[in-house]
Motif scaffolding. Structure first.
Motif, PDB file in Angstrom:
ATOM      1  N   ARG A   2      88.957  40.432  20.808  1.00  0.00           N
ATOM      2  CA  ARG A   2      88.944  39.613  19.603  1.00  0.00           C
ATOM      3  C   ARG A   2      88.242  38.300  19.934  1.00  0.00           C
ATOM      4  O   ARG A   2      88.638  37.609  20.865  1.00  0.00           O
ATOM      5  N   ARG A  54      88.912  34.470  15.894  1.00  0.00           N
ATOM      6  CA  ARG A  54      89.839  35.382  15.218  1.00  0.00           C
ATOM      7  C   ARG A  54      91.046  35.683  16.108  1.00  0.00           C
ATOM      8  O   ARG A  54      91.570  36.778  16.109  1.00  0.00           O
ATOM      9  N   TRP A  64      86.120  38.706   6.760  1.00  0.00           N
ATOM     10  CA  TRP A  64      86.105  37.553   7.662  1.00  0.00           C
ATOM     11  C   TRP A  64      84.943  36.630   7.310  1.00  0.00           C
ATOM     12  O   TRP A  64      85.061  35.401   7.323  1.00  0.00           O
ATOM     13  N   GLY A  83      94.087  35.716  11.618  1.00  0.00           N
ATOM     14  CA  GLY A  83      93.868  35.793  13.060  1.00  0.00           C
ATOM     15  C   GLY A  83      95.066  36.360  13.789  1.00  0.00           C
ATOM     16  O   GLY A  83      94.920  37.158  14.725  1.00  0.00           O
TER      17      GLY A  83
END
Length: 574
Positions: free
Chosen positions: A222, A226, A515, A541
Motif C-alpha cells: 500500500r 493510502r 482514490w 486508508g
C-alpha cells in the motif's frame, strides 16, 4: 456481509499475550451450523484487565521533555536571523515530521512551509533531484494544493519515458511511486510513473538492506498516501534511526509522543471494552459480531492524535451500535421484523419500542440512551450536531432496509443501482458525521456538517465506494453468508457475464478510480472543508489495512490480531 462464523466463549481476561495465537486459531476454526454464525471475539475482556509494562519515566516527565523538544524542533524551520530554510530542507523536514507522527504538533509551521514551497513554483534549488521533486509534489497534493505533473518531465528522456538512469536509485523511485498515487482522474503521466517505479522496485526486492527493503515492501502493498498514519509511524520510528542523516531530536520526540499516544489509546480501549461488554451482554443478540477491539483499531489507525480522543469514541461507539443493526437486518430478522426495526429507527423515540419484536427491545432502548449520552458529551454550542448524527443514523437504517428487501424479493439490482445503495450502506457517510462530532468547533463548523450531509459530497461517496469495493472483494474471496445481499462483485459478474477474477479486477480498477476522485476533490474544495475531506481519506486508508490482501479484519477478528498487537501491545522503546 461476508462469510460468518460464531461461538460464544469470551472469558479471556486472564490470558497472556503469548496465548493469543492459539486462541485466535481456535476461534477461526470453530464454527456453528447457524446461518448467521460468527467467530467469537479473539480478545474477549483482555483489554479490560491488561496492565502495560511500567516505564522508567513518569508521564509528567515525558510530557515536559516532549514540550522542550517541540521548542527545539520549531527552530529547525528557520536558519539564523529567523530566515526560513530552503525548499529541499523544508520538504525533508515536513515529510519526516509527518511520517514520525508529529505533524499535528507543528500545524502552523507546516502550513507556512507548504504555502511557501507551493509559491516557490517548480524552479527551486534541488528541483532536478527526483526524490525532492516527488516528495514536494506528494506533500503539496496531500495538503490540498494543486501541482502539475509537468514537474516530472525533466526526468524523462527524448522518447518521453522515464530515464533509465533512475532505475538504480531506490530512494528516488520510492518517492516517485508514493507521489504518483496522488493522481487524479486522467493523470496518464502518473500511470506511467507508477508502472515504471513499481517495475524497478519489484526487481530490487531482496537486494537492498534495511530500512529501504522494508519501506519498499510496505509501499508495494500500500503506498504511503493510502496507509494508516499511525502504522507508518510505528514502522518509521524504528527505520528512521538507521538513516545516516537522522535527527536525534526528532527521533526522541517521536518516541515520547508515540508512548503518550499508546498510553491514552490503552485507556480508551479499556473504557470502550467495558462499555461494549455491558452493551453486548445486555442486548443479548448472540448472532451479532463481537468486535470492539477491531473497531477501535480502525478508529486509532485513522485518527491517532490525542486531540481526537472524543472523535475516536464517537466513531467506535456508533460503529458498534451499527453492527447490531447490520447483522440483524442482514442475517437474522424476518422481512417484517426488518420493517419494524427501520420504522422504529426513523422515530428514535422510546414510544416506538412497542412496534418491535421483544428480542430487539433492549437494543432499541440502548441505542436511544447512547444517543442521549452522545449529546451530553457535546458543549452547549455543539448541541446542533446531534440532528446531523441522528439523520445519518436513520439513513443508515434505510440503506440496510433496502438491501433486506432486495434479498427478500430476490431482486437483482443493476450494478449502478447496487453501488448507489451499497456504497452508502458501508456506513462511511454516517461514520464521517459521527467522527466530526468529536472535532474542535474551529474545524467542524455547521458549514462542514451541512457539506458532509445529504446530498453526500463526491469525496464521501468515493470513500464509501472504496470501503464497499474492498469489503466485497474480500467477501468474494472468503465466502459470504447465504442471506447476504448479492455483492458488487457478484452483481458485476451477472451483469457483464464475466468470471469472478475478471469482476474482481474490474472492481479493483474502480477502487483505484475512487482514490483519484478523492485526491481531486481534496484539491478543489474550499480550504475550510479540507479537514473533513481528509478524514474520509483517513477512513479509506485504514480500510486498505483492514482488507489488505483480501482479508477481513472486522468480520474475522483473527485477521486483525497482528494489527491489534502492533497498535497496543508492542510499545516503541523510549
Amino acid at each position: 456481509m461476508q462469510h460468518k462464523s460464531y461461538s460464544s466463549s469470551r472469558n479471556l481476561q486472564h490470558i497472556t499475550i503469548d496465548q493469543m495465537d492459539t486462541i485466535s486459531a481456535a476461534a477461526t476454526a470453530e464454527k456453528m451450523d447457524a446461518s448467521a454464525a460468527f467467530a467469537p471475539s479473539v480478545w474477549g475482556d483482555f483489554f479490560v484487565t491488561y496492565v502495560p509494562p511500567p516505564t522508567q519515566s513518569s508521564e509528567e516527565w515525558i510530557r515536559e521533555r516532549a514540550e522542550e523538544l517541540r521548542r527545539r524542533v520549531h527552530r529547525k524551520f528557520f536558519i539564523e536571523d529567523g530566515e526560513a530554510i530552503g525548499v529541499a530542507k523544508s520538504v525533508a523536514l515536513v515529510d519526516t515530521l509527518e511520517r514520525l507522527g508529529l505533524g499535528s504538533h507543528f500545524r502552523g509551521d507546516i502550513a507556512a512551509v507548504i504555502s511557501r514551497i507551493h509559491l516557490a513554483g517548480d524552479e527551486y534549488v534541488g528541483y532536478d533531484d527526483l526524490h525532492v521533486a516527488a516528495t514536494r509534489f506528494r506533500l503539496l497534493r496531500q495538503h490540498g494544493l494543486w501541482v502539475s505533473t509537468g514537474v516530472f518531465d525533466k526526468f524523462r528522456d527524448d522518447t518521453g519515458s522515464f530515464s533509465a538512469s533512475l532505475s538504480n536509485d531506490p530512494r528516488a523511485l520510492l518517492s516517485l511511486y508514493h507521489a504518483a498515487h496522488m493522481a487524479v482522474p486522467g493523470d496518464a503521466a502518473l500511470d506511467d510513473a507508477i508502472t515504471f517505479a513499481r517495475l524497478h522496485l519489484e526487481s530490487m526486492k531482496g537486494e537492498l538492506g534495511s530500512p529501504m527493503a522494508q519501506q519498499i515492501a510496505r509501499a508495494l502493498d500500500r503506498p504511503l498516501t493510502r496507509f494508516s498514519r499511525l502504522l507508518e509511524t510505528m514502522h518509521y520510528v524504528s527505520e528512521y534511526v538507521q538513516e545516516e542523516a537522522h535527527d536525534d531530536t526528532l527521533l526522541e520526540l517521536a518516541r515520547l509522543n508515540s508512548n503518550l499516544m499508546r498510553s491514552l489509546h490503552l485507556r480508551e480501549l479499556k473504557a470502550l471494552s467495558l462499555w461494549w461488554r455491558e452493551l453486548y451482554d445486555t442486548v443479548n443478540l448472540t448472532y451479532t459480531r463481537d468486535r470492539m477491539v477491531e473497531i477501535y483499531s480502525w478508529s486509532c489507525g485513522m485518527l491517532p492524535e490525542e486531540e481526537h480522543s472524543r472523535a475516536r469514541l464517537f466513531f467506535a461507539k456508533i460503529f458498534g451500535i451499527a453492527s447490531f443493526l447490520d447483522d440483524t437486518f442482514d442475517v437474522h430478522a424476518t422481512i417484517d421484523e426488518c420493517h419494524s426495526l427501520n420504522q422504529a429507527m426513523q422515530r428514535l423515540d422510546e414510544s416506538a419500542v412497542s412496534i418491535l419484536p421483544e428480542y430487539l427491545h433492549t437494543l432499541y432502548l440502548k441505542t436511544l440512551s447512547n444517543f442521549k449520552e452522545f449529546g451530553d458529551l457535546l458543549e452547549p454550542h455543539e448541541k446542533y450536531r446531534m440532528s446531523y448524527a441522528k439523520k445519518a443514523f436513520q439513513l443508515q437504517s434505510e440503506y440496510y432496509m433496502q438491501e433486506a428487501e432486495w434479498t427478500n424479493n430476490k431482486h437483482r439490482p443493476t450494478f449502478e443501482e447496487h453501488i448507489g445503495i451499497s456504497g452508502m450502506s458501508s456506513g462511511i457517510p454516517m461514520f464521517v458525521v459521527m467522527a466530526l462530532m468529536g472535532y474542535d468547533s474551529k474545524v467542524a463548523t455547521q458549514e462542514v456538517f451541512e457539506w458532509v450531509s445529504v446530498p453526500v459530497p463526491d469525496v464521501v461517496r468515493a470513500g464509501a465506494l472504496i470501503v464497499r469495493f474492498l469489503n466485497d472483494i474480500s467477501s468474494y474471496k472468503l465466502g459470504k453468508n447465504k442471506k447476504d445481499v448479492v455483492s458488487t462483485v457478484e452483481c458485476y459478474m451477472l451483469e457483464k457475464g464475466c468470471t469472478g477474477e475478471e469482476a474482481v479486477a474490474a472492481i479493483a480498477a474502480m477502487t483505484e478510480h475512487m482514490w483519484r476522485v478523492m485526491n481531486r476533490t481534496c484539491m478543489e474544495i474550499d480550504r475550510a472543508l479540507l479537514p473533513a475531506a481528509q478524514l474520509v481519506v483517513n477512513i479509506a486508508g485504514m480500510s486498505e489495512v483492514i482488507y489488505l490482501h483480501g482479508r477481513d479484519g472486522f468480520t474475522f477478528g483473527s485477521h486483525a490480531k497482528d494489527l491489534v498487537k502492533a497498535l497496543f501491545l508492542d510499545p516503541i522503546p523510549l
